[in-house]
Design a protein around this motif. Structure first.
Motif, PDB file in Angstrom:
ATOM      1  N   ASN A  81       0.802  -1.217   0.000  1.00 59.90           N
ATOM      2  CA  ASN A  81       0.000   0.000   0.000  1.00 59.90           C
ATOM      3  C   ASN A  81       0.838   1.272   0.000  1.00 59.90           C
ATOM      4  OD1 ASN A  81      -2.487  -1.705   0.517  1.00 59.90           O
ATOM      5  ND2 ASN A  81      -1.206  -2.203   2.275  1.00 59.90           N
ATOM      6  N   PRO A  82       0.506   2.221  -0.890  1.00 56.98           N
ATOM      7  CA  PRO A  82       1.255   3.467  -0.967  1.00 56.98           C
ATOM      8  C   PRO A  82       0.776   4.487   0.061  1.00 56.98           C
ATOM      9  CG  PRO A  82      -0.447   3.424  -2.656  1.00 56.98           C
ATOM     10  CD  PRO A  82      -0.542   2.109  -1.922  1.00 56.98           C
ATOM     11  N   ASN A  83       1.726   5.173   0.663  1.00 59.20           N
ATOM     12  CA  ASN A  83       1.424   6.297   1.551  1.00 59.20           C
ATOM     13  C   ASN A  83       2.088   7.520   0.908  1.00 59.20           C
ATOM     14  OD1 ASN A  83       0.640   7.839   3.718  1.00 59.20           O
ATOM     15  ND2 ASN A  83       2.313   7.148   5.052  1.00 59.20           N
ATOM     16  N   ILE A  84       1.262   8.379   0.290  1.00 59.69           N
ATOM     17  CA  ILE A  84       1.780   9.461  -0.558  1.00 59.69           C
ATOM     18  C   ILE A  84       1.825  10.761   0.228  1.00 59.69           C
ATOM     19  CG2 ILE A  84       1.428  10.721  -2.714  1.00 59.69           C
ATOM     20  CD1 ILE A  84      -0.447   8.416  -3.595  1.00 59.69           C
ATOM     21  N   VAL A  85       3.004  11.353   0.319  1.00 56.13           N
ATOM     22  CA  VAL A  85       3.137  12.591   1.107  1.00 56.13           C
ATOM     23  C   VAL A  85       3.585  13.723   0.195  1.00 56.13           C
ATOM     24  CG1 VAL A  85       4.240  13.666   3.094  1.00 56.13           C
ATOM     25  CG2 VAL A  85       3.732  11.206   3.128  1.00 56.13           C
ATOM     26  N   PHE A  86       2.711  14.727   0.043  1.00 49.76           N
ATOM     27  CA  PHE A  86       3.073  15.923  -0.722  1.00 49.76           C
ATOM     28  C   PHE A  86       3.779  16.917   0.193  1.00 49.76           C
ATOM     29  CE2 PHE A  86      -0.116  14.099  -3.511  1.00 49.76           C
ATOM     30  CZ  PHE A  86       0.408  14.372  -4.770  1.00 49.76           C
ATOM     31  N   ALA A  87       4.496  17.854  -0.435  1.00 49.53           N
ATOM     32  CA  ALA A  87       5.316  18.794   0.339  1.00 49.53           C
ATOM     33  C   ALA A  87       4.470  19.676   1.248  1.00 49.53           C
ATOM     34  CB  ALA A  87       6.147  19.655  -0.621  1.00 49.53           C
ATOM     35  N   ASP A  88       3.206  19.866   0.907  1.00 51.14           N
ATOM     36  CA  ASP A  88       2.363  20.741   1.746  1.00 51.14           C
ATOM     37  C   ASP A  88       1.625  19.970   2.842  1.00 51.14           C
ATOM     38  OD1 ASP A  88       0.498  19.326   0.317  1.00 51.14           O
ATOM     39  OD2 ASP A  88      -0.668  21.079  -0.306  1.00 51.14           O
ATOM     40  N   ALA A  89       1.994  18.720   3.106  1.00 52.63           N
ATOM     41  CA  ALA A  89       1.351  17.951   4.181  1.00 52.63           C
ATOM     42  C   ALA A  89       1.694  18.564   5.538  1.00 52.63           C
ATOM     43  CB  ALA A  89       1.848  16.499   4.128  1.00 52.63           C
ATOM     44  N   GLN A 101       2.816  -6.280  10.172  1.00 48.37           N
ATOM     45  CA  GLN A 101       2.066  -7.496   9.795  1.00 48.37           C
ATOM     46  C   GLN A 101       0.579  -7.147   9.643  1.00 48.37           C
ATOM     47  OE1 GLN A 101       4.364 -11.003  12.047  1.00 48.37           O
ATOM     48  NE2 GLN A 101       3.735  -9.387  13.397  1.00 48.37           N
ATOM     49  N   VAL A 102       0.333  -6.179   8.794  1.00 49.26           N
ATOM     50  CA  VAL A 102      -1.014  -5.648   8.579  1.00 49.26           C
ATOM     51  C   VAL A 102      -1.217  -5.596   7.067  1.00 49.26           C
ATOM     52  CG1 VAL A 102      -2.553  -3.690   9.015  1.00 49.26           C
ATOM     53  CG2 VAL A 102      -0.723  -4.208  10.647  1.00 49.26           C
ATOM     54  N   CYS A 103      -2.349  -6.161   6.598  1.00 43.63           N
ATOM     55  CA  CYS A 103      -2.550  -6.219   5.145  1.00 43.63           C
ATOM     56  C   CYS A 103      -2.583  -4.828   4.523  1.00 43.63           C
ATOM     57  CB  CYS A 103      -3.821  -6.977   4.824  1.00 43.63           C
ATOM     58  SG  CYS A 103      -5.245  -6.359   5.724  1.00 43.63           S
ATOM     59  N   SER A 104      -3.056  -3.842   5.304  1.00 44.49           N
ATOM     60  CA  SER A 104      -3.177  -2.483   4.770  1.00 44.49           C
ATOM     61  C   SER A 104      -1.982  -1.604   5.160  1.00 44.49           C
ATOM     62  CB  SER A 104      -4.471  -1.850   5.278  1.00 44.49           C
ATOM     63  OG  SER A 104      -4.564  -2.003   6.686  1.00 44.49           O
ATOM     64  N   ALA A 105      -0.901  -2.196   5.640  1.00 49.00           N
ATOM     65  CA  ALA A 105       0.265  -1.407   6.070  1.00 49.00           C
ATOM     66  C   ALA A 105       0.729  -0.458   4.967  1.00 49.00           C
ATOM     67  CB  ALA A 105       1.408  -2.345   6.462  1.00 49.00           C
ATOM     68  N   GLY A 106       1.077   0.754   5.352  1.00 48.07           N
ATOM     69  CA  GLY A 106       1.615   1.720   4.398  1.00 48.07           C
ATOM     70  C   GLY A 106       3.099   1.457   4.211  1.00 48.07           C
ATOM     71  N   ALA A 107       3.397   0.401   3.467  1.00 42.21           N
ATOM     72  CA  ALA A 107       4.777  -0.090   3.368  1.00 42.21           C
ATOM     73  C   ALA A 107       5.584   0.644   2.303  1.00 42.21           C
ATOM     74  CB  ALA A 107       4.773  -1.590   3.059  1.00 42.21           C
ATOM     75  N   ARG A 108       4.873   1.381   1.425  1.00 40.16           N
ATOM     76  CA  ARG A 108       5.593   2.151   0.398  1.00 40.16           C
ATOM     77  C   ARG A 108       5.368   3.637   0.671  1.00 40.16           C
ATOM     78  NH1 ARG A 108       3.826   1.492  -5.156  1.00 40.16           N
ATOM     79  NH2 ARG A 108       1.784   0.867  -4.370  1.00 40.16           N
ATOM     80  N   LEU A 109       6.390   4.303   1.131  1.00 40.46           N
ATOM     81  CA  LEU A 109       6.293   5.750   1.344  1.00 40.46           C
ATOM     82  C   LEU A 109       6.718   6.444   0.052  1.00 40.46           C
ATOM     83  CD1 LEU A 109       5.934   8.171   3.276  1.00 40.46           C
ATOM     84  CD2 LEU A 109       8.339   7.908   3.887  1.00 40.46           C
ATOM     85  N   LEU A 110       5.787   7.213  -0.511  1.00 35.21           N
ATOM     86  CA  LEU A 110       6.081   8.001  -1.712  1.00 35.21           C
ATOM     87  C   LEU A 110       6.111   9.452  -1.267  1.00 35.21           C
ATOM     88  CD1 LEU A 110       3.626   6.253  -4.223  1.00 35.21           C
ATOM     89  CD2 LEU A 110       5.927   5.558  -3.546  1.00 35.21           C
ATOM     90  N   VAL A 111       7.253  10.087  -1.364  1.00 33.96           N
ATOM     91  CA  VAL A 111       7.381  11.432  -0.810  1.00 33.96           C
ATOM     92  C   VAL A 111       7.863  12.406  -1.889  1.00 33.96           C
ATOM     93  CG1 VAL A 111       9.637  10.832   0.193  1.00 33.96           C
ATOM     94  CG2 VAL A 111       8.376  12.754   1.107  1.00 33.96           C
ATOM     95  N   GLU A 112       7.244  13.598  -1.866  1.00 35.96           N
ATOM     96  CA  GLU A 112       7.594  14.600  -2.882  1.00 35.96           C
ATOM     97  C   GLU A 112       9.064  14.985  -2.729  1.00 35.96           C
ATOM     98  OE1 GLU A 112       4.688  17.689  -3.254  1.00 35.96           O
ATOM     99  OE2 GLU A 112       5.840  18.737  -4.811  1.00 35.96           O
ATOM    100  N   ASP A 113       9.725  15.076  -3.842  1.00 33.74           N
ATOM    101  CA  ASP A 113      11.184  15.235  -3.873  1.00 33.74           C
ATOM    102  C   ASP A 113      11.685  16.353  -2.961  1.00 33.74           C
ATOM    103  OD1 ASP A 113      13.638  14.374  -4.923  1.00 33.74           O
ATOM    104  OD2 ASP A 113      13.696  16.120  -6.236  1.00 33.74           O
ATOM    105  N   VAL A 114      11.014  17.525  -3.011  1.00 36.97           N
ATOM    106  CA  VAL A 114      11.519  18.663  -2.232  1.00 36.97           C
ATOM    107  C   VAL A 114      11.410  18.419  -0.727  1.00 36.97           C
ATOM    108  CG1 VAL A 114      11.127  20.442  -3.982  1.00 36.97           C
ATOM    109  CG2 VAL A 114       9.267  19.819  -2.430  1.00 36.97           C
TER     110      VAL A 114
END
Ligand code: NAD
Length: 489
Positions: free
Chosen positions: A254-262, A281-294
């Motif tokens: 699951n992706p956890n997407i963080v924009f710079a204005d969070a 060990q959670v099916c919905s774990a936010g295991a992929r952190l996608l973070v805005e470059d800046v």
């Protein structure tokens, strides 16, 4: 006391086989439990079949079925402390987490109890023919095989048992062989609440010894399965031979997407629970952190600092903030994913090796681990490690964030963090996932459906659709003034 529950009786496995259940936090023996084999499973299916075909439960008014579920909810509340303790011993998870899980179990029984009680008795169809009574009614599917995993043992059982009973089905439950105790406890409470014999049956056992025979048996009408993708494929293939109805709740990446204005501190805090709750060990774990470059450097530094502060320990250690992995084999699998990620170029920022603390040596502990500079090609990014492993990828634009987030065979859950409401909602609508959180992570309610798109599953649990999974739909056309048609006259 024997642990198989068949036709209202507690019995032992026919071949006398028993399994040792050990607490994964320290390896201590919790208990030994009967382990069902194919003959036991066959007997349990026979009991469920008889209770469905000749028993009262499928025809009991839905409101009465609902009332029984509400009684079960009260019994679960009464036994909350003991069940939470049993859950923690089987899983190694912190007691406070098991207590929260028990509250969710109670809420699930309450929700489906009330939903069953509100059944309106069908939908009347306007046919335009005054002499016709046409209505669509819901009926139980029949004998359901319910197969569940070890990470939220009683909660996953509740998500299946409560709607299956609300709809009037009978069932054979096979909990994970690693964590059977709370399922055993639930069977006792169902009997105490007055559920007729044979409606609920329990066969603790392995996937091959008890799960596979359940999926293959022609007397079973439906299989509802929660577990991994590979097992889900096998379940679906086995069920295909007799065209069983199949409901699958499988894995996620699951992706956890963080924009710079969070909101920075809140997003960091939630990124930690998203990835590391219950050691990942959670099916919905936010295991992929996608973070805005800046934002990347500052954000990842803060996440790493937070991850390093998470204290590992056993379920009853008040200082601990996370527990162990479920087994030695599972820890080895997680370690292999981390090693593969590093070999493929990921930067290990924290964790990544077993703790030195001698107090933790008896258990399967593994620290919160952050892998930075990951790419979508890495196996640790693509596959579910199901451990406390957070991978970090960068994005520059909204389109790139969405593309990365959706670049997975899974589609269970995901989150987006931004104070720009328009953007947050836009991204949420483009994510191919069954649950999307905006500026939050992990909450769910029994009123809202849960389940996955793509290879995260088939069907939904919870909510009205969660009840519908366990119902057949029947159209009854009643001609109140029948006459010859004369078609072949
Ligand atoms: P698993 O697939 O190994 O086992 C799940 C269940 O299937 C167990 O009871 C097991 O004994 C049984 N099983 C194994 N082989 C079988 C077979 N051939 N036929 C029938 N049954 C068989 O999964 P697990 O390791 O127990 O659980 C972890 C997985 O569950 C993760 O992938 C996680 O994402 C998933 N999960 C999904 C959800 C969801 O809501 N989507 C919730 C919890 C867990």
């Amino acid at each position: 006391m024997p642990e198989l529950f068949i036709g209202g009786d507690w019995t032992s496995a026919l071949d006398g086989r028993r399994r040792e259940i050990r607490c994964p936090a320290d390896g201590t023996l919790v208990a030994t439990v009967d382990e069902a084999g194919p003959e036991d499973v066959s007997a349990a299916i026979g009991a469920a079949r008889a209770a469905f075909d000749r028993g009262t439960w499928p025809h009991t008014p839905a409101a009465e079925r609902g009332a029984l579920l509400l009684r079960v909810a009260r019994l679960l509340e009464r036994d909350r402390a003991a069940l939470a303790r049993a859950e923690s011993l089987d899983t190694g998870k912190r007691l406070v987490e098991s207590e929260y899980d028990l509250d969710d179990v109670v809420a699930c029984f309450r929700y489906f109890g009330a939903l069953a009680a509100s059944d309106g008795g069908g939908r009347i169809i306007a046919t335009g023919k005054p002499a016709v009574d046409s209505r669509v009614v819901h009926e139980p599917v029949g004998v359901c095989a319910l197969i569940t995993p070890w990470n939220y043992p009683l909660l996953q059982v509740a998500w299946k048992v409560a709607p299956a009973l609300a709809a009037g089905n009978t069932f054979v439950l096979k909990p994970s062989e690693l964590t059977p105790h709370t399922a055993i406890g639930l069977m006792r409470l169902l009997a105490e609440a007055g559920l007729p014999d044979g409606v609920a049956n329990l066969v603790p056992g392995t996937g091959t010894g008890a799960g596979a025979p359940l999926c293959a048996d022609p007397r079973v009408d439906m299989v509802s399965f929660t577990g991994g993708l590979a097992t889900g494929r096998r379940v679906m293939a086995a069920a295909a031979a007799t065209v069983k109805k199949v409901a699958l709740e499988l894995g996620g990446k699951n992706p956890n997407i963080v924009f710079a204005d969070a909101a920075f501190d809140t997003a960091v805090d939630h990124a930690l629970t998203a990835a590391f709750l219950h050691s990942g060990q959670v099916c919905s774990a936010g295991a992929r952190l996608l973070v805005e470059d800046v934002l990347h450097d500052r954000f990842v530094d803060a996440v790493v600092a937070g991850a390093e502060r998470i204290r590992m320990g056993g379920p009853f250690d008040p200082q601990a903030r996370t527990g162990p992995l479920i087994s030695a084999a599972h820890r080895e699998k997680v370690e292999a994913y981390v090693a593969a990620g590093v070999a493929e170029g990921a930067v290990l920022r924290c964790g990544g090796r077993r703790p030195d603390d001698p107090a933790l040596r008896g258990g399967f502990h593994y620290p919160p681990t952050v892998l930075d500079e990951c790419t979508a090609a890495m196996s640790v990014v693509r596959e579910e490690s199901f451990g406390p492993v957070l991978t970090v990828e960068r994005f520059r634009t909204e389109d790139e964030a969405v593309a990365l987030a959706n670049d997975t065979v899974y589609g269970l859950a995901g989150a987006v963090w931004s104070q720009d409401t328009g953007r947050a909602r836009r991204v949420a609508s483009r994510l191919r996932a069954g649950t999307v959180w905006i500026n939050d992570y992990h909450p769910y309610v029994p009123q809202a459906e849960w389940g996955g798109m793509k290879r995260s599953g088939v069907g939904r649990e919870l909510g009205p659709a969660g009840l519908a999974e366990y119902q057949e739909t029947k159209h009854v056309w009643h001609n109140l003034a029948p006459r010859p048609q004369g078609w072949f006259a």
